[in-house]
Write a protein that holds these residues in place. Structure first.
Motif, PDB file in Angstrom:
ATOM      1  N   LYS A   1       0.844  -1.192   0.000  1.00  0.00           N
ATOM      2  CA  LYS A   1       0.000   0.000   0.000  1.00  0.00           C
ATOM      3  C   LYS A   1       0.882   1.246   0.000  1.00  0.00           C
ATOM      4  N   SER A   2       0.334   2.339  -0.547  1.00  0.00           N
ATOM      5  CA  SER A   2       1.079   3.591  -0.669  1.00  0.00           C
ATOM      6  C   SER A   2       0.369   4.728   0.050  1.00  0.00           C
ATOM      7  N   PHE A   3       1.134   5.735   0.437  1.00  0.00           N
ATOM      8  CA  PHE A   3       0.575   6.945   1.050  1.00  0.00           C
ATOM      9  C   PHE A   3       1.563   8.081   0.881  1.00  0.00           C
ATOM     10  N   MET A   4       1.079   9.295   1.128  1.00  0.00           N
ATOM     11  CA  MET A   4       1.885  10.505   0.914  1.00  0.00           C
ATOM     12  C   MET A   4       2.608  10.934   2.182  1.00  0.00           C
ATOM     13  N   LEU A   5       3.874  11.304   2.021  1.00  0.00           N
ATOM     14  CA  LEU A   5       4.633  11.947   3.083  1.00  0.00           C
ATOM     15  C   LEU A   5       4.828  13.409   2.708  1.00  0.00           C
ATOM     16  N   LYS A   6       4.346  14.303   3.581  1.00  0.00           N
ATOM     17  CA  LYS A   6       4.599  15.725   3.423  1.00  0.00           C
ATOM     18  C   LYS A   6       5.694  16.139   4.392  1.00  0.00           C
ATOM     19  N   VAL A   7       6.468  17.142   4.018  1.00  0.00           N
ATOM     20  CA  VAL A   7       7.504  17.673   4.895  1.00  0.00           C
ATOM     21  C   VAL A   7       7.221  19.157   5.103  1.00  0.00           C
TER      22      VAL A   7
END
Length: 315
Positions: free
Chosen positions: A133-139
């Motif tokens: 599964k994939s997901f977004m990483l924000k910085v």
């Protein structure tokens, strides 16, 4: 001619089929539905978990983290396998080996940079199934406590200039009068991004008429981090000032054209004043003590000395 079915054999095959579907649907890995947010230069945990039935066979367990085609971290044969790891992640990733038997495939990423933002994929394979599964990483980066610069102009106006440098992504800024009326549209706001660090600097100016009583509030928000900086400035003429015994307030009278007030921690005040041959009239500043706050007051050298201003800054 009617075919003759071997019912016991048919039922057995159907049972195997349903059993296989059940095993497949039970293996469901979990990742954050809304993604993760990492803070610049700090560590972030990319969460990923998987089901464990009985005891996990570590010899068959495979955990792989990727960003696109880049290998971020791999684990198989009971140990980390970093031969194909992208060099930008070198010495910055780790798994929780002791918790893997409990279904923890989370990845710790240290010294987060803005370049780390993107879509990450967690892939897990064990003796009972496999899934990814994939997901977004924000910085993001917190904005530091703003600097408020107050400029007293010769035309009877006052400029309130707010600056804050080194945040990410770009913030939202709002100005209010009386904590209700939105006057953001009449302000001048500049937003600049550093070409090297990619961090943002904000500079916002509000022009007011001096000598009127008013309460001004500015609100700076970094939505990704849930950061909100809200500060209120009460502006009123000296003639309308009431005496106060509040120990959290500082009262300073300046007799010169240019003065700087610096409030840090316990509100230590330093001032630098230039001499002038013009008539000197007191200018008063009242500030409610606020750690890590810096306020500068600049009186234009052409400013009429016949005015008195009292400022109250509240956290």
């Amino acid at each position: 001619m009617v075919d003759k079915w071997d019912l016991p054999a048919f039922q057995f095959c159907l049972l195997l089929l349903l059993s296989g579907v059940s095993s497949y649907t039970q293996f469901e890995i979990s990742v954050p539905d809304n993604g993760e947010v990492g803070v610049l230069d700090q560590s972030v945990i990319l969460h990923c978990s998987f089901p464990v039935v009985g005891s996990l066979d570590m010899n068959s367990a495979v955990v792989t983290w990727q960003r696109g085609l880049e290998v971020v971290h791999s684990f198989y044969h009971r140990r980390d396998q970093l031969g194909h790891q992208n060099k930008m992640y070198k010495n910055r990733t780790s798994l929780y080996h002791e918790e893997m038997a409990k279904g923890n495939a989370s990845l710790r990423l240290d010294q987060v940079t803005l370049e780390d933002a993107g879509i990450y994929t967690c892939s897990v394979s064990t003796q009972i199934g496999s899934q990814k599964k994939s997901f977004m990483l924000k910085v993001a980066a917190f904005y530091p406590e703003p600097h408020l610069h107050i400029s007293l102009l010769s035309d009877g106006k006052v400029d309130l200039i707010l600056t804050s440098n080194g945040g990410y992504p770009f913030p939202s800024l709002q100005w209010l009068v009386g904590n209700r009326e939105d006057i953001t549209d009449v302000t001048e706001t500049q937003l600049k991004q550093d070409e090297t660090t990619r961090l943002y600097s904000i500079n916002s100016k509000l022009n007011l008429t001096r000598g009127t009583n008013s309460s001004i509030t500015f609100i700076l928000k970094n939505k990704d981090l849930g950061q909100e900086i809200r500060r209120t400035i009460d502006l009123f003429s000296e003639s309308g000032k009431e005496e106060t015994a509040d120990k959290n307030r500082l009262h300073v009278v300046y007799m010169a054209p240019i003065c700087i007030l610096l409030i840090i921690g316990t509100a230590v005040i330093t001032s630098s004043c230039l001499k002038s041959n013009s008539k000197r009239t007191p200018m008063c500043l009242e500030c409610k003590k606020q750690p890590q706050t810096e306020i500068s007051i600049l009186q234009n050298e052409n400013t009429s000395p016949d005015s008195e201003v009292d400022w109250t800054r509240k956290g």
